[in-house]
Design a protein around this motif. Sequence first.
Motif, PDB file in Angstrom:
ATOM      1  N   LYS A   3      66.683  41.509  22.744  1.00 12.10           N
ATOM      2  CA  LYS A   3      66.235  42.093  21.486  1.00 12.10           C
ATOM      3  C   LYS A   3      66.305  43.614  21.475  1.00 12.10           C
ATOM      4  CE  LYS A   3      63.047  38.283  20.590  1.00 12.10           C
ATOM      5  NZ  LYS A   3      63.760  37.546  19.590  1.00 12.10           N
ATOM      6  N   HIS A   4      66.801  44.211  22.569  1.00 11.56           N
ATOM      7  CA  HIS A   4      66.924  45.668  22.650  1.00 11.56           C
ATOM      8  C   HIS A   4      68.111  46.016  23.532  1.00 11.56           C
ATOM      9  CE1 HIS A   4      65.039  45.112  26.545  1.00 11.56           C
ATOM     10  NE2 HIS A   4      64.104  44.429  25.943  1.00 11.56           N
ATOM     11  N   SER A   5      68.537  47.252  23.481  1.00  7.46           N
ATOM     12  CA  SER A   5      69.659  47.690  24.317  1.00  7.46           C
ATOM     13  C   SER A   5      69.276  47.595  25.789  1.00  7.46           C
ATOM     14  CB  SER A   5      70.035  49.125  23.960  1.00  7.46           C
ATOM     15  OG  SER A   5      70.445  49.202  22.602  1.00  7.46           O
ATOM     16  N   VAL A   6      70.267  47.240  26.634  1.00 10.12           N
ATOM     17  CA  VAL A   6      70.001  47.035  28.057  1.00 10.12           C
ATOM     18  C   VAL A   6      71.134  47.589  28.916  1.00 10.12           C
ATOM     19  CG1 VAL A   6      68.569  44.969  27.794  1.00 10.12           C
ATOM     20  CG2 VAL A   6      71.048  44.718  27.989  1.00 10.12           C
ATOM     21  N   LEU A   7      70.775  47.884  30.164  1.00 11.23           N
ATOM     22  CA  LEU A   7      71.743  48.150  31.226  1.00 11.23           C
ATOM     23  C   LEU A   7      71.721  46.943  32.137  1.00 11.23           C
ATOM     24  CD1 LEU A   7      71.144  51.826  32.405  1.00 11.23           C
ATOM     25  CD2 LEU A   7      72.960  50.948  30.956  1.00 11.23           C
ATOM     26  N   VAL A   8      72.899  46.417  32.445  1.00 14.47           N
ATOM     27  CA  VAL A   8      72.995  45.226  33.284  1.00 14.47           C
ATOM     28  C   VAL A   8      73.929  45.541  34.445  1.00 14.47           C
ATOM     29  CG1 VAL A   8      73.635  42.789  33.360  1.00 14.47           C
ATOM     30  CG2 VAL A   8      72.768  43.777  31.231  1.00 14.47           C
ATOM     31  N   CYS A   9      73.493  45.203  35.663  1.00 14.95           N
ATOM     32  CA  CYS A   9      74.380  45.247  36.817  1.00 14.95           C
ATOM     33  C   CYS A   9      74.093  44.013  37.647  1.00 14.95           C
ATOM     34  CB  CYS A   9      74.226  46.555  37.599  1.00 14.95           C
ATOM     35  SG  CYS A   9      72.652  46.787  38.405  1.00 14.95           S
ATOM     36  N   ALA A  10      74.755  43.865  38.772  1.00 16.64           N
ATOM     37  CA  ALA A  10      74.600  42.650  39.580  1.00 16.64           C
ATOM     38  C   ALA A  10      73.155  42.432  40.001  1.00 16.64           C
ATOM     39  CB  ALA A  10      75.511  42.724  40.801  1.00 16.64           C
ATOM     40  N   GLU A  11      72.429  43.516  40.237  1.00 16.78           N
ATOM     41  CA  GLU A  11      71.085  43.406  40.795  1.00 16.78           C
ATOM     42  C   GLU A  11      69.963  43.423  39.765  1.00 16.78           C
ATOM     43  OE1 GLU A  11      73.151  46.088  41.734  1.00 16.78           O
ATOM     44  OE2 GLU A  11      74.036  44.968  43.380  1.00 16.78           O
ATOM     45  N   THR A  12      70.202  43.976  38.586  1.00 12.73           N
ATOM     46  CA  THR A  12      69.078  44.233  37.685  1.00 12.73           C
ATOM     47  C   THR A  12      69.494  44.257  36.220  1.00 12.73           C
ATOM     48  OG1 THR A  12      67.269  45.787  37.230  1.00 12.73           O
ATOM     49  CG2 THR A  12      69.351  46.746  37.847  1.00 12.73           C
ATOM     50  N   VAL A  13      68.519  44.033  35.378  1.00 14.45           N
ATOM     51  CA  VAL A  13      68.641  44.258  33.935  1.00 14.45           C
ATOM     52  C   VAL A  13      67.473  45.163  33.568  1.00 14.45           C
ATOM     53  CG1 VAL A  13      68.562  43.212  31.637  1.00 14.45           C
ATOM     54  CG2 VAL A  13      69.658  41.991  33.522  1.00 14.45           C
ATOM     55  N   GLN A  14      67.771  46.254  32.859  1.00 16.42           N
ATOM     56  CA  GLN A  14      66.701  47.165  32.462  1.00 16.42           C
ATOM     57  C   GLN A  14      66.898  47.620  31.026  1.00 16.42           C
ATOM     58  OE1 GLN A  14      67.476  51.337  34.324  1.00 16.42           O
ATOM     59  NE2 GLN A  14      68.167  49.877  35.848  1.00 16.42           N
ATOM     60  N   GLU A  15      65.790  47.939  30.370  1.00 19.66           N
ATOM     61  CA  GLU A  15      65.891  48.460  29.007  1.00 19.66           C
ATOM     62  C   GLU A  15      66.656  49.772  29.016  1.00 19.66           C
ATOM     63  OE1 GLU A  15      62.593  48.487  26.293  1.00 19.66           O
ATOM     64  OE2 GLU A  15      61.599  46.923  27.455  1.00 19.66           O
ATOM     65  N   TRP A  16      67.339  50.023  27.906  1.00 24.49           N
ATOM     66  CA  TRP A  16      68.135  51.243  27.751  1.00 24.49           C
ATOM     67  C   TRP A  16      67.856  51.773  26.354  1.00 24.49           C
ATOM     68  CZ3 TRP A  16      73.772  52.058  26.276  1.00 24.49           C
ATOM     69  CH2 TRP A  16      74.285  53.224  26.869  1.00 24.49           C
ATOM     70  N   VAL A  89      78.600  48.366  35.630  1.00 25.70           N
ATOM     71  CA  VAL A  89      77.394  48.415  34.827  1.00 25.70           C
ATOM     72  C   VAL A  89      77.782  48.144  33.376  1.00 25.70           C
ATOM     73  CG1 VAL A  89      75.634  49.963  33.872  1.00 25.70           C
ATOM     74  CG2 VAL A  89      76.094  49.970  36.318  1.00 25.70           C
ATOM     75  N   LEU A  90      77.051  47.258  32.743  1.00 27.63           N
ATOM     76  CA  LEU A  90      77.209  46.980  31.327  1.00 27.63           C
ATOM     77  C   LEU A  90      76.093  47.687  30.576  1.00 27.63           C
ATOM     78  CD1 LEU A  90      78.479  45.413  28.956  1.00 27.63           C
ATOM     79  CD2 LEU A  90      76.966  43.503  29.544  1.00 27.63           C
ATOM     80  N   ALA A  91      76.456  48.610  29.709  1.00 24.43           N
ATOM     81  CA  ALA A  91      75.499  49.335  28.874  1.00 24.43           C
ATOM     82  C   ALA A  91      75.667  48.780  27.467  1.00 24.43           C
ATOM     83  CB  ALA A  91      75.786  50.825  28.919  1.00 24.43           C
ATOM     84  N   LEU A  92      74.739  47.932  27.077  1.00 27.42           N
ATOM     85  CA  LEU A  92      74.888  47.154  25.859  1.00 27.42           C
ATOM     86  C   LEU A  92      73.944  47.666  24.778  1.00 27.42           C
ATOM     87  CD1 LEU A  92      76.643  44.655  25.281  1.00 27.42           C
ATOM     88  CD2 LEU A  92      74.667  43.246  25.876  1.00 27.42           C
ATOM     89  N   MET A  93      74.521  48.118  23.658  1.00 27.87           N
ATOM     90  CA  MET A  93      73.724  48.581  22.525  1.00 27.87           C
ATOM     91  C   MET A  93      73.728  47.503  21.451  1.00 27.87           C
ATOM     92  SD  MET A  93      74.654  52.598  22.158  1.00 27.87           S
ATOM     93  CE  MET A  93      76.314  52.666  22.829  1.00 27.87           C
ATOM     94  N   LEU A  94      72.602  47.313  20.828  1.00 27.10           N
ATOM     95  CA  LEU A  94      72.509  46.252  19.834  1.00 27.10           C
ATOM     96  C   LEU A  94      72.690  46.751  18.418  1.00 27.10           C
ATOM     97  CD1 LEU A  94      69.655  44.092  21.338  1.00 27.10           C
ATOM     98  CD2 LEU A  94      72.118  43.929  21.649  1.00 27.10           C
ATOM     99  N   GLY A  95      72.916  48.053  18.234  1.00 28.96           N
ATOM    100  CA  GLY A  95      73.004  48.648  16.904  1.00 28.96           C
ATOM    101  C   GLY A  95      74.193  48.358  16.138  1.00 28.96           C
TER     102      GLY A  95
END
Length: 95
Positions: A3-16, A89-95
């Motif tokens: 439901k929000h933008s995120v940074l995704v890598c092999a080890e973690t997902v975090q809000e962005w 790293v995947l930097a995913l924006m939902l906008g």
Amino acid sequence: HIKHSVLVCAETVQEWPPVSIPDLTSEHLAQCAALQPEVVIIGTGKTQIFPPARFAASLQKQGIGVEIMANDAACRTFNVLLSEDRRVVLALMLG
């Protein structure tokens, strides 16, 4: 379901923080670089929207590749690179 933008890598997902390209700052890209990727894939929502060139240049100067694409393509590309054991790293924006 995200439901929000995120940074995704092999080890973690975090809000962005950035919701869309106009919100993107150099600090947001520094957050990507801190994960020490070979490549950052920036997903820009339903359509591909290129940020100002200076943003990609800031990562490229650190030896980090940058790809800009719509979220669906960004997710597919992330999965392919991850399956090849690439540091991505995947930097995913939902906008």
